[in-house]
Design a protein around this motif. Structure first.
Motif, PDB file in Angstrom:
ATOM      1  N   LEU A 316       0.855  -1.191   0.000  1.00  0.00           N
ATOM      2  CA  LEU A 316       0.000   0.000   0.000  1.00  0.00           C
ATOM      3  C   LEU A 316       0.889   1.240   0.000  1.00  0.00           C
ATOM      4  O   LEU A 316       1.897   1.300   0.710  1.00  0.00           O
ATOM      5  CB  LEU A 316      -0.909   0.011   1.230  1.00  0.00           C
ATOM      6  N   ALA A 317       0.507   2.225  -0.796  1.00  0.00           N
ATOM      7  CA  ALA A 317       1.136   3.538  -0.790  1.00  0.00           C
ATOM      8  C   ALA A 317       0.024   4.579  -0.739  1.00  0.00           C
ATOM      9  O   ALA A 317      -0.969   4.466  -1.473  1.00  0.00           O
ATOM     10  CB  ALA A 317       2.002   3.750  -2.035  1.00  0.00           C
ATOM     11  N   SER A 318       0.173   5.591   0.128  1.00  0.00           N
ATOM     12  CA  SER A 318      -0.879   6.599   0.247  1.00  0.00           C
ATOM     13  C   SER A 318      -0.287   7.985   0.440  1.00  0.00           C
ATOM     14  O   SER A 318       0.858   8.142   0.878  1.00  0.00           O
ATOM     15  CB  SER A 318      -1.819   6.274   1.418  1.00  0.00           C
ATOM     16  N   TYR A 319      -1.117   8.977   0.110  1.00  0.00           N
ATOM     17  CA  TYR A 319      -0.741  10.390   0.242  1.00  0.00           C
ATOM     18  C   TYR A 319      -1.955  11.166   0.723  1.00  0.00           C
ATOM     19  O   TYR A 319      -3.071  10.959   0.234  1.00  0.00           O
ATOM     20  CB  TYR A 319      -0.266  10.944  -1.102  1.00  0.00           C
ATOM     21  N   LYS A 320      -1.746  12.045   1.691  1.00  0.00           N
ATOM     22  CA  LYS A 320      -2.818  12.914   2.179  1.00  0.00           C
ATOM     23  C   LYS A 320      -2.295  14.341   2.289  1.00  0.00           C
ATOM     24  O   LYS A 320      -1.189  14.566   2.790  1.00  0.00           O
ATOM     25  CB  LYS A 320      -3.339  12.458   3.542  1.00  0.00           C
ATOM     26  N   ASP A 321      -3.100  15.291   1.813  1.00  0.00           N
ATOM     27  CA  ASP A 321      -2.759  16.705   1.920  1.00  0.00           C
ATOM     28  C   ASP A 321      -3.842  17.398   2.737  1.00  0.00           C
ATOM     29  O   ASP A 321      -5.039  17.285   2.426  1.00  0.00           O
ATOM     30  CB  ASP A 321      -2.653  17.354   0.539  1.00  0.00           C
ATOM     31  N   ILE A 322      -3.431  18.117   3.786  1.00  0.00           N
ATOM     32  CA  ILE A 322      -4.355  18.801   4.687  1.00  0.00           C
ATOM     33  C   ILE A 322      -4.008  20.286   4.674  1.00  0.00           C
ATOM     34  O   ILE A 322      -2.902  20.683   5.063  1.00  0.00           O
ATOM     35  CB  ILE A 322      -4.234  18.244   6.120  1.00  0.00           C
ATOM     36  N   SER A 323      -4.942  21.122   4.226  1.00  0.00           N
ATOM     37  CA  SER A 323      -4.676  22.551   4.127  1.00  0.00           C
ATOM     38  C   SER A 323      -5.921  23.331   4.535  1.00  0.00           C
ATOM     39  O   SER A 323      -7.024  22.790   4.622  1.00  0.00           O
ATOM     40  CB  SER A 323      -4.265  22.925   2.700  1.00  0.00           C
ATOM     41  N   GLY A 324      -5.737  24.648   4.784  1.00  0.00           N
ATOM     42  CA  GLY A 324      -6.853  25.503   5.154  1.00  0.00           C
ATOM     43  C   GLY A 324      -6.428  26.586   6.120  1.00  0.00           C
ATOM     44  O   GLY A 324      -5.540  26.392   6.964  1.00  0.00           O
TER      45      GLY A 324
END
Length: 448
Positions: A316-324
């Protein structure tokens, strides 16, 4: 984990033998009995679905008699001789891998199915769970997780349409190797599944988030609600495509006027790979989040490949971007007054996990899981972690997902933190430290 499993097959076999006891068994009798066993096993598989997601009755289901007992559990000793009991990085479940890195807990479910003379089929389901853990700040105790009823085969033009009401698991697709529910809307309300639109099926629900107190789940909503939808069974040519769209809002009882929306897609690629994409405005894993001015994207690719009949590798490979603009941590002093100190919590998260699994025979297997995860903050903060687990297993069956399983494992790993924080006076300080994990464990895991 499996659900809606018929009563033990041995009962049916014993009943068949009792019916034959008045005469000597011939080859034809034995063949008939074997055929009966095969039929029951087929029905068992038809009734077995994953209780981690919503249970939907098929219209052609043959309703079993008696109470159906099912569930999922994992319990065991987890001896820790390091700084941290588990290796935790980021917000995507066990981002460095779940093997040897998961807390104890379980779910026990009882269900009863009914069939009317007109063909309608009903289920009434009850579940309690125990997922309380001191590191999660849980008070302990058992919670009522499900109490609902549903019916299928009530409309001649839509025999597979399933209508439900009550408290249930709801729209909670899960990834296995990182134990991550990338959406979750468990709650109480009502909805329907499998409305046939021709070329696709539609699920919709209206659910309220369950309130909680010091003793666990309560009977009322907490004022946060979601309208959920899923369009599934779409043939995209290269694989099956499922689409999600959800909207979250609140009543005056929740003391917020925030709203949230969320969309997602799952594309199957071949028989053992899938791509997951999700975007939310005001929502991370749930439209209940109602996060002010936060935008969150999540993407993941996972699957497995067989090196040989006995050697399978999951990955498994994952990416998450959290902005605001609202993702700002602010310091306060002992009296609760703002100190003016602050820093941004905008960040990107990365996760990579691989698990080679070798099956020696239908009982014994050896697994090795390695994972790496990182939180990369826009302000220069960074959290990284890695984990390696070696597990020797005894299971009922010769496949990686065969259960029940007894597991004996050892885990090593660490987490490096170089981040901003606040001291007791609410002033900025810097944490630059490494927290190691060394554990030995013995546990069981089963779904039934």
């Amino acid at each position: 984990m499996k659900n809606f499993k018929v009563l033990p097959l041995t009962i049916a076999v014993a009943s068949s033998l009792a019916a034959m006891s008045s005469f000597a068994a011939t080859d034809a009798d034995v063949a008939a009995l074997e055929a009966r066993i095969a039929e029951l096993e087929t029905r068992t598989e038809t009734l077995s679905v994953n209780v981690q997601e919503q249970n939907v009755l098929p219209a052609d289901l043959e309703v079993p008699s008696g109470i159906i007992f099912s569930g999922y559990a994992r319990y065991g000793a987890h001896y820790s001789d390091g700084d941290n009991r588990y290796v935790q990085v980021g917000s995507t479940g066990a981002a460095v891998g779940r093997l040897g890195n998961e807390a104890n807990g379980g779910e026990v479910q009882l269900a009863k199915l009914f069939q009317q003379d007109n063909g309608a089929k009903w289920n009434v389901v009850f579940m309690v769970d125990d997922w309380n853990n001191d590191q999660w700040g849980s008070p302990g105790g058992v919670n009522l997780k499900k109490m609902y009823a549903g019916v299928t085969n009530v409309f001649e033009s839509q025999p597979d349409l399933y209508i439900w009401g009550g408290r249930d698991f709801h729209q909670r697709p899960q990834q296995g190797i990182n134990d991550y529910f990338w959406m979750s809307h468990d709650g109480q309300g009502a909805g329907f599944n499998n409305l046939n639109l021709g070329g696709a099926q539609l699920d919709m629900g209206f659910v309220g988030q369950v309130d909680s107190g010091d003793g666990g789940a309560l009977g009322n909503d907490n004022g946060k609600y979601a309208i959920t939808s899923k369009l599934h069974g779409i043939d995209a040519g290269i694989g099956n495509l499922d689409l999600y769209a959800n909207y979250g809002f609140a009543s005056d009882e929740a003391d917020t006027d925030e709203t949230a929306w969320q969309v997602g897609a799952v594309l199957g690629l071949g028989s053992s790979n899938r791509l997951i994409l999700r975007y939310g405005d005001g929502a991370d894993g749930s439209a209940f989040d109602l996060m002010e001015d936060a935008q969150i994207f999540y993407g993941s690719f996972e699957g497995n490949f067989a090196v040989s009949d006995n050697f399978i590798v999951d990955y498994l490979a994952s990416y998450k971007d959290i902005s605001g603009d609202s993702l700002i941590a602010t310091g306060v002093d002992e009296d609760g007054n703002a100190t003016g100190a602050s820093f941004s919590k905008e960040r990107s998260e990365y996760s990579f996990i691989v698990r080679p699994q070798y099956q020696w025979n239908e009982v014994h297997s050896t697994w090795l899981e390695a994972g790496y995860a990182m939180e990369d903050y826009d302000n220069g903060d960074e959290v990284t972690g890695w984990k390696v687990t070696l597990s020797q297993n005894i299971s009922m069956g010769g496949l990686p997902w065969s259960r029940p399983m007894l597991r004996f494992y050892t885990t090593i790993g660490d987490v490096d933190k170089d981040v901003n924080s606040f001291d007791a006076d609410g002033q900025l300080t810097r944490i630059n430290d490494t927290f190691d994990t060394v554990t030995f464990g013995a546990m069981f895991e089963a779904w039934w």
